[in-house]
Design an enzyme around this catalytic site. Structure first.
Site, PDB file in Angstrom:
ATOM      1  CE1 TYR A  14      -3.904  -2.254   0.641  1.00 60.11           C
ATOM      2  CE2 TYR A  14      -2.502  -3.260   2.311  1.00 60.11           C
ATOM      3  CZ  TYR A  14      -3.637  -3.292   1.518  1.00 60.11           C
ATOM      4  OH  TYR A  14      -4.509  -4.352   1.609  1.00 60.11           O
ATOM      5  CG  HIS A  19      -6.841   5.198   1.333  1.00 58.98           C
ATOM      6  ND1 HIS A  19      -7.571   6.367   1.433  1.00 58.98           N
ATOM      7  CD2 HIS A  19      -7.662   4.219   1.831  1.00 58.98           C
ATOM      8  CE1 HIS A  19      -8.757   6.104   1.958  1.00 58.98           C
ATOM      9  NE2 HIS A  19      -8.839   4.816   2.214  1.00 58.98           N
ATOM     10  CG  PHE A  68      -5.299  -2.686   7.706  1.00 53.85           C
ATOM     11  CD1 PHE A  68      -4.910  -2.646   6.378  1.00 53.85           C
ATOM     12  CD2 PHE A  68      -4.859  -3.733   8.502  1.00 53.85           C
ATOM     13  CE1 PHE A  68      -4.110  -3.639   5.845  1.00 53.85           C
ATOM     14  CE2 PHE A  68      -4.058  -4.734   7.984  1.00 53.85           C
ATOM     15  CZ  PHE A  68      -3.674  -4.684   6.641  1.00 53.85           C
ATOM     16  CG  ASN A  70     -11.733   1.787   6.928  1.00 56.55           C
ATOM     17  OD1 ASN A  70     -11.319   2.832   6.416  1.00 56.55           O
ATOM     18  ND2 ASN A  70     -12.441   0.896   6.252  1.00 56.55           N
ATOM     19  CG  ASP A  95      -6.548   9.626   1.512  1.00 51.27           C
ATOM     20  OD1 ASP A  95      -6.250   9.202   2.639  1.00 51.27           O
ATOM     21  OD2 ASP A  95      -7.438   9.109   0.811  1.00 51.27           O
ATOM     22  CG  ASN A 116     -15.515   4.113   6.796  1.00 53.95           C
ATOM     23  OD1 ASN A 116     -16.497   4.670   7.269  1.00 53.95           O
ATOM     24  ND2 ASN A 116     -15.604   3.266   5.784  1.00 53.95           N
TER      25      ASN A 116
END
Length: 205
Positions: A14, A19, A68, A70, A95, A116
């Protein structure tokens, strides 16, 4: 002490995603300002250091939650409780699809606007967390949002991304002095946002 938390997802898969722009800002700050090594702490990668401001040095804890995106509020909330810091001492870089690429807005209070990660931050810390909204643009269709933010920045975007990271790091002392407007103005002066692609329906809010 103040806490700067970034929004992002852990792991190399990632690392280059839109994100993960919040993580990228913290990496630049840590590098530019000579922070200590990243260590596993508070369910995060954490680094400590100080930044000089007009009012003297400010001690900072940088957090890249490994929970993570959220669930990032769990990590930031744990750190704030450990140091007995109020929500106002926590700043979150994230972001923002509702801002054009390269734009930046500082926000205090208000809702999560469907983000979220911010929902988690507000749940664990309350509404007084300061948010640095980093524009990445909108794909134009809400069904395309998730693949868009979980994709890497395009090569054509690298210049403005690099400029924004540099500007956030250089203007940081204003943010630490609680001069939100000066920080925002200075970032946009140092890193003027590119002209938006009309195909990207970014909504300035």
């Amino acid at each position: 002490m103040q806490i700067l938390a970034g929004q992002g997802n852990p792991g190399p898969k990632y690392a280059g995603n839109r994100h993960n722009l919040g993580f990228m800002v913290l990496d630049r700050i840590a590098s530019d300002h000579g922070f200590g090594p990243w260590k596993q702490r508070f369910q995060s990668e954490a680094a400590e250091g100080t930044v000089q401001t007009a009012n003297g040095p400010v001690k900072l804890l940088l957090l890249k939650p490994q929970t993570f995106y959220n669930e990032s509020g769990r990590a930031a909330g744990e750190a704030a409780r450990f140091f007995k810091l109020p929500p106002e001492a926590v700043t979150v870089f994230h972001d923002e699809i509702d801002l054009a690429p390269g734009r930046l807005r500082v926000k205090r209070g208000g809702g999560h606007s469907g983000n979220n990660g911010i929902r988690s931050m507000l749940s664990h810390l309350g509404p007084d967390v300061r948010r640095i909204r980093l524009g990445v643009g909108h794909p134009g269709d809400k069904t395309k949002v998730m693949p868009y933010v979980l994709a890497d920045f395009a090569k054509a975007e690298k210049d403005w991304v690099e400029a924004l990271l540099d500007a956030c790091s250089r203007a940081l002392p204003y943010l630490l002095e609680d001069n939100d407007e000066r920080f925002q103005t200075e970032v946009l002066r140092l890193a003027p946002a590119p002209k938006s692609d009309p195909r990207q329906g970014a909504r300035e809010t």
